[in-house]
Motif scaffolding. Structure first.
Motif, short mmCIF file in Angstrom:
data_model
loop_
_atom_site.label_atom_id
_atom_site.label_comp_id
_atom_site.label_asym_id
_atom_site.label_seq_id
_atom_site.Cartn_x
_atom_site.Cartn_y
_atom_site.Cartn_z
N PRO A 148 0.83 -1.21 0.00
CA PRO A 148 0.00 0.00 0.00
C PRO A 148 0.86 1.26 0.00
O PRO A 148 1.99 1.24 0.46
N GLU A 149 0.29 2.32 -0.53
CA GLU A 149 0.96 3.62 -0.55
C GLU A 149 0.86 4.26 0.84
O GLU A 149 -0.02 3.93 1.62
N PRO A 150 1.77 5.20 1.14
CA PRO A 150 1.79 5.77 2.49
C PRO A 150 0.45 6.34 2.97
O PRO A 150 0.14 6.29 4.14
N PHE A 151 -0.36 6.88 2.03
CA PHE A 151 -1.58 7.54 2.47
C PHE A 151 -2.84 6.66 2.41
O PHE A 151 -3.93 7.12 2.67
N CYS A 152 -2.67 5.40 2.00
CA CYS A 152 -3.82 4.49 1.88
C CYS A 152 -4.48 4.24 3.24
O CYS A 152 -3.79 4.15 4.26
N LYS A 220 -0.60 -4.36 9.41
CA LYS A 220 0.15 -3.11 9.56
C LYS A 220 -0.71 -1.89 9.26
O LYS A 220 -0.39 -0.79 9.65
N MET A 221 -1.78 -2.09 8.52
CA MET A 221 -2.59 -0.94 8.09
C MET A 221 -3.56 -0.50 9.19
O MET A 221 -3.79 -1.22 10.14
N PRO A 222 -4.14 0.71 9.04
CA PRO A 222 -5.03 1.23 10.09
C PRO A 222 -6.19 0.28 10.39
O PRO A 222 -6.74 -0.35 9.49
N ARG A 334 -5.86 12.90 0.70
CA ARG A 334 -4.92 13.17 1.79
C ARG A 334 -3.55 13.54 1.27
O ARG A 334 -2.86 14.37 1.83
N VAL A 344 -8.61 11.31 6.98
CA VAL A 344 -8.48 10.48 8.18
C VAL A 344 -8.55 11.35 9.43
O VAL A 344 -9.21 11.01 10.41
N TYR B 30 -1.43 9.68 9.97
CA TYR B 30 -1.59 8.25 10.02
C TYR B 30 -1.11 7.65 8.71
O TYR B 30 -1.67 7.95 7.65
N MET B 31 -0.07 6.84 8.73
CA MET B 31 0.41 6.28 7.47
C MET B 31 -0.06 4.83 7.32
O MET B 31 -0.41 4.17 8.29
N ALA B 32 -0.04 4.34 6.08
CA ALA B 32 -0.59 3.02 5.78
C ALA B 32 0.19 1.90 6.47
O ALA B 32 -0.36 0.84 6.76
N GLY B 34 1.21 1.89 9.37
CA GLY B 34 0.99 1.95 10.81
C GLY B 34 1.84 3.00 11.51
O GLY B 34 1.64 3.29 12.68
#
Lengths: 367, 305
Positions: A148-152, A220-222, A334, A344, B30-32, B34
């Motif tokens: 995933p990209e940083p802002f996903c 790892k993702m939100p 974002r 977000v 907030y980055m993907a 984490g």
């Protein structure tokens, strides 16, 4: 919150296949004969979905195109019809480019999923022929996001970087040059049947590897946001003073809406020279000061009211009407907002409001 | 120095001398993967407890002057604004054009050693193209806010080593102008085909404050509203004309363009032309009359044929 889609896209029981990059290229080369192929292409440092002539042009790199997939179905500007005044009267011609067969390859799951959201509005109280005929004639081969990209933030909205919704076939790279292929819809099956010899059965190993990859990426993702609670808060707080604060900094451009894969507002304009012209529909944005301006009245004169409109539309109105969130977490808004506004952050601010309302009396005044 | 400023701003907010501080702050995003990152962005502070959020670093790129003419900030009482020397020129033009009341403004003049180039949301890792000519070889800024112009001058320079310089906007323009006209034409066709008409350039520009932009008019429709090549050419040419003698070269239009269109090539050309023909530099002095509302007998008239 993300309910199952109710469109008439014919889902089949997903078939799990395997295909090599080489075989994909061979299929694409063959397909260029009879249909238009669209894929991510990098030009001048910018990645866009473009029509390609050969598979070498495809950019298989991670991350999304700068502009979303919606532009292939709902172009930035598009003639609705053209007109010409003649001695016999006015002749009207409708565009004829909507019936060509098209294949999109390399679209990201969020972009594909977004189409299942815009489908709802384009076949709601009026069936939008232009959009729907593009949809009907296009087959979509999505590609899972293994990086995933940083802002996903798709996971924050309960979606997945391997989401099948909206793709006819979904490819997931499980090894170098090896893709796991989910055949998802009838359109996907038809393509599979035509190119059967290029596919092999996915081994249980490969499927297990795919599941493990997904688990690792998602971990790892939100984590999911409580979107139902946020919707309940939005139901009651149209007039909450926090809106003015949330919107501070928004400069009122259309970047977020134009890059958004689900924003679908448009404007109609006539352009003519002499006796002939066109009626065009162009993207429009609720962030603009003149959006929905009536002859004597602008219902949202201030920027924070327009900012609220966008948030409400994504996280309340669309759910009220179509049981879907109008956000897929692609992160374009974002990463490219000129003033660093962050969807977000907006969701988190609303979440804080809910916590405040639960724990103590809310202050109605700033300061 | 920043501490003194913060103390003063807190006092001013508490006493009601100012109603809002528009400055730069950092926020956690907030980055993907984490992780959390810090991003420098504009902050709008109306409580004294928030003042400690203010920062001054090389990522304070955005020109905050643009907020002064937006409707939402007109009711905020006196505004304290963080202003780089280059942004100050935009304030001067707005003063010339009677768009702002200097008395309603408390200018925090920053001493600048250059800010980073940002394009399509990404830090390019070198100084912004506009910064090069402002800096001498030692990296010291030739443009500083003087106490005459600013209400308080912050002499603290942004922390950290000097980043690589990158390319000067003028040398970019020079290179571009060497191309034959067919190539230049093809270049702009290619660029303007990408334009979405999201109007980020217009919204970010401190000089684009018209309540009714000619490009939004539909009856009559002077400028094609459609984002096709012709409409886009018209829009950008009209915008260039409207900024001639007014653009201060802050580079915001190019920074915010989500399609990466190098708009500063156009603006820098107009800035250079105005300087060559009339010796005029926009925003140099708030007292000077706007270029297009002054006439001198010895003005260049070679374009009248």
């Amino acid at each position: 919150m993300q309910t199952t889609i109710e469109t008439d896209i014919k889902q089949v029981e997903t078939m799990n296949k395997q295909i090599s990059k080489k075989a994909i290229d061979a299929i694409i080369s063959e397909l260029t004969e009879g249909c238009q192929i669209f894929a991510p292409v990098v030009q001048d440092g910018i990645k866009l979905y473009k029509q390609i002539e050969s598979p070498e042009q495809i950019n298989w790199g991670h991350g999304n195109c700068h502009r979303s997939l919606k532009e292939l179905f709902f172009p930035i500007t598009e003639p609705v019809f053209s007109f010409r005044q003649t001695r016999k009267g006015i002749q009207i011609e409708t565009p004829g480019n909507h019936n060509k067969k098209r294949v999109v390859i390399g679209a990201r799951p969020c972009d594909c999923n977004a189409l299942s959201i815009t489908d709802k509005v384009f076949k709601w109280d009026y069936e939008d022929e232009l959009y729907l005929s593009f949809r009907e004639n296009t087959l979509i081969i999505g590609v899972s996001c293994i990086q995933p990209e940083p802002f996903c933030f798709c996971t924050a909205l309960n979606l997945s970087p391997f989401d099948e919704t909206g793709s006819d076939i979904l490819l997931t790279e499980t090894g170098k040059g090896i893709y796991h292929a989910n055949i998802i819809t009838e359109k996907g099956v038809a393509l599979f049947e035509r190119f059967k010899e290029h596919f092999t059965e996915a081994s249980p190993d490969q499927s297990a590897r795919k599941d493990a990859m997904l688990k690792d990426i998602v971990s790892k993702m939100p984590a999911p946001f409580p979107m139902q609670d946020i919707k309940t808060w939005l139901d009651k707080n149209f007039d909450h003073p926090v809106w003015e604060e949330i919107a501070l900094g928004c400069i009122g451009c259309g970047t977020c809406t134009y890059l958004c894969p689900t924003c679908h507002c448009f404007d109609i304009t006539d352009e003519s020279r002499g006796y002939a012209g066109e009626r065009l529909r162009n993207w429009d944005s609720c962030a603009f000061g003149h959006f929905t301006q009536m002859p004597a009245h602008q219902p949202r004169p201030l920027q924070w009211q327009r900012f609220r409109q966008r948030v409400m539309h994504k996280f309340k109105y669309y759910i009220d009407r179509f049981s879907r969130l109008a956000c897929v977490g692609c992160g374009r808004c974002r990463s490219l907002c000129p003033a660093g506004k962050d969807t977000v952050e907006v969701i988190q601010t609303l979440q804080k409001q809910i916590d405040l309302a639960e724990t103590g009396p809310k202050t109605n005044k700033k300061g | 120095m920043m501490d003194d400023l913060k103390t003063r701003l807190k006092e001013m907010l508490t006493s009601g001398a100012i109603g809002m501080v528009i400055g730069y702050g950092q926020k956690e995003i907030y980055m993907a993967d984490g992780s959390r990152e810090y991003r420098t962005c504009p902050v709008f502070l109306s409580r004294d407890t928030e003042i400690d959020r203010l920062v001054w670093n090389r990522h304070c790129v955005q020109n905050l002057v643009t907020y002064l003419t937006k409707e939402e900030y007109k009711e905020s009482g006196k505004i304290a604004l963080m202003v780089k020397p280059c942004d100050l020129k935009a304030i001067h033009v707005l003063e010339q054009e009677k768009q702002i009341d200097r008395k309603r403004l408390f200018i925090i003049g920053l001493t600048c050693k250059g800010v980073m180039a940002e394009k399509m949301g990404i830090d390019e890792g070198h100084l912004a193209g506009k910064c090069i000519k402002c800096l001498d070889s030692s990296g010291k800024s030739s443009a500083v806010c003087t106490p005459d112009e600013a209400d308080i001058v912050i002499e603290t320079l942004p922390d950290g080593d000097m980043p690589p310089k990158g390319k000067d906007i003028s040398s970019d323009l020079e290179g571009f102008e060497k191309m034959p006209s067919e190539k230049r034409w093809a270049f702009w066709q290619n660029q303007f085909l990408k334009c979405l008409r999201c109007y980020a350039c217009r919204s970010a520009c401190p000089m684009c404050y018209c309540e009714q932009c000619i490009c939004d008019m539909s009856r009559p429709q002077w400028i094609d509203k459609s984002p096709h090549l012709k409409g886009n050419f018209l829009f950008h040419i009209v915008r260039a004309f409207h900024l001639t003698g007014r653009c201060v070269g802050c580079g915001e239009c190019e920074r915010v363009c989500p399609m990466g269109i190098p708009l500063m090539l156009i603006n820098q050309k107009m800035i250079d032309t105005v300087k060559d023909l009339y010796g005029y530099e926009s925003g140099k002095d708030p007292e000077q009359a706007p270029l297009l509302s002054q006439f001198k007998m010895d003005d260049d008239q070679s374009f009248i044929k």
